[in-house]
Scaffold this motif. Structure first.
Motif, PDB file in Angstrom:
ATOM      1  N   ALA A 202       0.836  -1.199   0.000  1.00 29.52           N
ATOM      2  CA  ALA A 202       0.000   0.000   0.000  1.00 29.52           C
ATOM      3  C   ALA A 202       0.871   1.250   0.000  1.00 29.52           C
ATOM      4  O   ALA A 202       0.576   2.231  -0.693  1.00 29.52           O
ATOM      5  CB  ALA A 202      -0.917   0.001   1.222  1.00 29.52           C
TER       6      ALA A 202
ATOM      7  N   SER B 146       0.774   3.985  -2.910  1.00 34.13           N
ATOM      8  CA  SER B 146       0.406   5.380  -2.680  1.00 34.13           C
ATOM      9  C   SER B 146       1.485   6.307  -3.243  1.00 34.13           C
ATOM     10  O   SER B 146       1.183   7.394  -3.735  1.00 34.13           O
ATOM     11  CB  SER B 146       0.167   5.637  -1.191  1.00 34.13           C
TER      12      SER B 146
ATOM     13  N   TYR C  37      -8.347  -0.387   3.428  1.00 35.00           N
ATOM     14  CA  TYR C  37      -8.118   0.236   4.731  1.00 35.00           C
ATOM     15  C   TYR C  37      -6.992   1.259   4.656  1.00 35.00           C
ATOM     16  O   TYR C  37      -7.106   2.358   5.193  1.00 35.00           O
ATOM     17  CB  TYR C  37      -7.799  -0.851   5.762  1.00 35.00           C
ATOM     18  N   PHE C  38      -5.923   0.901   3.968  1.00 40.56           N
ATOM     19  CA  PHE C  38      -4.775   1.810   3.900  1.00 40.56           C
ATOM     20  C   PHE C  38      -4.961   2.904   2.871  1.00 40.56           C
ATOM     21  O   PHE C  38      -4.584   4.045   3.095  1.00 40.56           O
ATOM     22  CB  PHE C  38      -3.498   1.027   3.556  1.00 40.56           C
ATOM     23  N   LEU C  39      -5.489   2.546   1.700  1.00 41.30           N
ATOM     24  CA  LEU C  39      -5.532   3.525   0.604  1.00 41.30           C
ATOM     25  C   LEU C  39      -6.794   4.380   0.636  1.00 41.30           C
ATOM     26  O   LEU C  39      -6.837   5.442   0.037  1.00 41.30           O
ATOM     27  CB  LEU C  39      -5.432   2.815  -0.752  1.00 41.30           C
ATOM     28  N   GLY C  40      -7.832   3.866   1.321  1.00 39.85           N
ATOM     29  CA  GLY C  40      -9.076   4.625   1.369  1.00 39.85           C
ATOM     30  C   GLY C  40      -8.907   5.909   2.163  1.00 39.85           C
ATOM     31  O   GLY C  40      -8.058   6.006   3.039  1.00 39.85           O
ATOM     32  N   ASN C  41      -9.723   6.892   1.834  1.00 38.44           N
ATOM     33  CA  ASN C  41      -9.703   8.145   2.579  1.00 38.44           C
ATOM     34  C   ASN C  41     -11.068   8.782   2.434  1.00 38.44           C
ATOM     35  O   ASN C  41     -11.915   8.294   1.691  1.00 38.44           O
ATOM     36  CB  ASN C  41      -8.600   9.061   2.057  1.00 38.44           C
TER      37      ASN C  41
ATOM     38  N   LEU D 232       2.599   5.097   7.790  1.00 37.06           N
ATOM     39  CA  LEU D 232       1.848   5.254   6.544  1.00 37.06           C
ATOM     40  C   LEU D 232       0.546   6.003   6.807  1.00 37.06           C
ATOM     41  O   LEU D 232       0.182   6.923   6.088  1.00 37.06           O
ATOM     42  CB  LEU D 232       1.569   3.883   5.928  1.00 37.06           C
TER      43      LEU D 232
ATOM     44  N   MET E 265      -0.624   9.474   5.231  1.00 40.11           N
ATOM     45  CA  MET E 265      -1.834   9.591   4.418  1.00 40.11           C
ATOM     46  C   MET E 265      -2.706  10.720   4.956  1.00 40.11           C
ATOM     47  O   MET E 265      -3.336  11.452   4.198  1.00 40.11           O
ATOM     48  CB  MET E 265      -2.641   8.289   4.444  1.00 40.11           C
TER      49      MET E 265
ATOM     50  N   ARG F 296      10.530   6.870   5.766  1.00 44.13           N
ATOM     51  CA  ARG F 296       9.550   5.846   5.423  1.00 44.13           C
ATOM     52  C   ARG F 296      10.168   4.833   4.460  1.00 44.13           C
ATOM     53  O   ARG F 296       9.958   3.625   4.588  1.00 44.13           O
ATOM     54  CB  ARG F 296       8.342   6.532   4.796  1.00 44.13           C
TER      55      ARG F 296
END
Lengths: 350, 317
Positions: free
Chosen positions: A171, A175, A288-292, B254, B258, B284
């Motif tokens: 992820a 990103s 979960y990680f990439l969603g916003n 991360l 984000m 990172r």
């Protein structure tokens, strides 16, 4: 080591003709099993159980153990019928509310959100599964055409590599890859140098790209790895088939479509079955990680909902309802997939 | 206990070379060229993101913020790694990840193979029902919160036990091992039995040595899953910093980047540690490499084993 004392009934039955006949026919197998049940030697008697005490000692404690960690947690499903507050202590001190949480999640206040969550889960899973399976089959066919073995091995090694990276790392890499060129977004850089776009695309802020991003990232991670079983199936094909086809004048593509693909069909079916059971369970980490906030309409899946809205915000009861829904659907899906495979007379899991 | 070797099927590939070389046509040369180019491009796409991260991690922190680094660092510096290994959290998390992986692999292989042996014996009367109960756990999952409550009620929250105790059996690996063990010829088992070996001896001294390639494969699967997991840390052990793992620390980093800004990757600001300075993007990248490299060093060595192990399992299964 004495040899005469070996428990006779066990050895005797062990040397009997195999329990399962080698025949692949379903009806024959079932008949054989029925006969076996009638056979007095197959009956479960205390003598036989005692004779197999070592095997039982090896398996029963672990069975209990598995039941404790996989089935016993079901008592937590009680929360679905409660207004659960962690502060009130154990689940026996909670207020019971009947089906209120189910109404809330399926038809009530959270109904619309939950339907969207289910659609997202299935959409992302199906897209990932279809793209992943097709990609792996094509790559396996192409790798199979590489006759230079060291080159083939290097290619395999490189394409397996992403499988071993964690989803956290993947992820993180995704990103960066999808970001602006100034932050290292090489995908935008590539698109711009090919003049496919004028301005960098903010991929992770566009809801409509999200399913594609999930499927594409999963493809990147698992493509090489997923070819292993297909390549193994291809290697097991009798070379005589190809030779006979060549004599009959079949070309490369003809051999691919008339020999290779039909030969690996059982592998494809079995893998599709295994994966169809996970259709509501996969795709947890990436969304979960990439969603916003900007893409949550397309990114939120059941697991993300359970973790974010349930566990982290303390809405335990709703999260458990969502979890029950997921589990029941998964069990139904696997059951019917297994039935379908049986009708196709393919290998099944159990 | 006489013969303990299983004959390998002979490699049958040689017979196809001859006729094909004679028939080599222009079409074939074009296909081979295009295929090679395509596969090379694919390999480049697979490996580029990691090489890029490696280059950034080896670049000077302040220079990395300017962006535009390909697969080679612009201003070479080991400063980022220096910072990473001087951060107590990361340092501790690294060793916790190693310890956790070692314990999980050892216990899992021991118990899963023992059970697989019992379930591979054709004469075992409960073999079908027990197998079914285990296979169902591949699909039946009580759910995240019920599992969490069980761990909590067992008093295992914020303890090392929460990492390895719930996972000593994995149904998927059990099936792989059982399938392989079923393919071991009955004669080997029977001759050992006639020599007076009991079930435990047979498992440990006869069957286990024959399963080495498959055990290597399964061990690799378990190690990768354990090394790469972060959710167990989040759910069960996030209350105790001493139990934090590398993947969990990376996940926190991360998440914060984000949140800091969708596409800026938190490129501003700087991370301090013991008087040394670097930038978040470089930091990172360095942590990503530390979290990725151990596994990437292991798998090529096991490659030979896991491909052959998987193949045997799938062809005979």
């Amino acid at each position: 080591m004495t040899d005469a004392k070996v428990s006779t009934p066990v050895t005797a039955t062990g040397l009997e003709p195999a329990l399962e006949p080698a025949s692949s026919s379903r009806a024959q197998k079932r008949k054989a099993r029925k006969n076996a049940a009638k056979d007095p030697k197959r009956k479960i008697t205390w003598d036989r159980v005692w004779a197999q005490r070592a095997l039982l000692a090896m398996s029963v404690p672990l069975l209990m153990y598995q039941i404790l960690f996989k089935y016993v947690p079901v008592y937590g499903w009680a929360i679905a019928f409660q207004h659960y507050k962690p502060g009130r202590g154990s689940i026996w001190n909670q207020r019971w509310v009947g089906l209120e949480n189910f109404h809330n999640l399926f038809t009530g206040v959270n109904g619309e959100r939950f339907r969207r969550v289910v659609v997202n889960t299935m959409g992302q899973s199906v897209l990932t599964l279809v793209v992943g399976t097709l990609g792996a089959i094509v790559l396996a066919l192409l790798l199979n055409e590489v006759k230079n073995l060291p080159f083939k091995r290097i290619l395999q090694n490189i394409t397996y590599m992403p499988h071993f990276l964690s989803w956290v790392i993947v992820a993180s890499l995704a990103s960066v890859a999808l970001s602006l060129p100034s932050s290292g977004g090489f995908i935008n850089q590539g698109l711009m140098s090919l003049h496919l776009v004028d301005h960098p695309v903010l991929f992770l802020t566009q809801p409509n790209y999200f399913w594609g991003i999930v499927a594409g990232t999963s493809l990147w991670k698992e493509l090489g790895w997923n070819t292993i079983l297909y390549l193994a199936a291809i290697t097991a094909i009798d070379p005589g088939l190809y030779e006979a086809a060549e004599v009959d004048g079949a070309g490369r593509y003809r051999k691919m479509f008339s020999i290779t693909l039909p030969s690996i069909r059982p592998t494809i079916v079995v893998l599709l079955i295994i994966n169809s059971g996970w259709i509501l369970s996969t795709n947890f980490e990436l969304p979960y990680f990439l969603g916003n906030g900007l893409v949550s309409d397309k990114s939120e899946t059941i697991d993300v909902f359970v973790l974010r809205y349930g566990y982290q915000l303390g809405n335990y009861s709703l999260a458990v309802v969502a979890g029950i829904f997921k589990t029941i659907v998964a069990v139904i899906l696997v059951g019917s997939a297994n039935l379908a495979a049986k009708r196709l007379n393919q290998e099944t899991l159990v | 206990m006489s013969s303990t070797t299983v004959a390998k099927p002979p490699a049958r590939r040689a017979s196809r070379g001859g006729t094909q070389r004679r028939k080599r046509t222009v079409e074939q040369i074009i296909f081979t060229t295009l295929n090679t180019i395509f596969l090379l491009a694919l390999a480049a796409l697979m490996i580029y993101p990691l090489l890029n991260t490696l280059a950034i991690s080896l670049d000077d922190g302040n220079d990395a913020v300017r962006g535009g680094i390909g697969i080679w660092p612009r201003v070479f510096s080991l400063q980022n790694y220096n910072v990473v290994f001087n951060m107590t959290t990361i340092y501790q998390a690294f060793f916790m990840s190693v310890l956790k992986t070692v314990v999980v692999v050892t216990t899992n292989l021991f118990f899963t193979s023992m059970l697989a042996y019992a379930l591979s014996r054709k004469e075992f009367i409960f073999r079908r029902s027990i197998t079914l109960i285990f296979v169902l756990t591949m699909y039946f999952d009580a759910g995240l919160i019920p599992n969490y409550l069980l761990i909590k009620d067992l008093g295992m929250l914020n303890s090392f036990q929460a990492y390895w105790v719930p996972t000593i059996i994995s149904a998927f690996n059990l099936i792989i091992l059982r399938t392989y063990m079923k393919s071991i010829p009955d004669e080997i088992i029977e001759s050992a039995r006639i020599d007076g070996a009991g079930e435990f001896r047979m498992w440990w001294q006869i069957v286990m040595p024959l399963c080495k390639p498959t055990l290597a494969v399964v061990g690799l699967f378990v190690a990768v899953a354990s090394w790469n997991s972060w959710l167990d840390t989040l759910l069960y052990n996030s209350g105790d910093p001493a139990l934090s793992t590398l993947q969990y620390e990376l996940q926190k980093l991360l998440a914060s980047s984000m949140n800091a800004g969708m596409n800026s990757v938190a490129a501003t600001g700087s991370a301090h540690s013991g008087g040394q300075v670097t930038t978040p993007i470089a930091l990172r990248s360095a942590i990503t490499m530390v979290a990725a490299v151990p596994i990437l060093f292991v798998y090529p060595f096991l490659q030979k084993h896991f491909v052959s192990g998987l193949r045997i399992g799938s062809v005979k299964g």
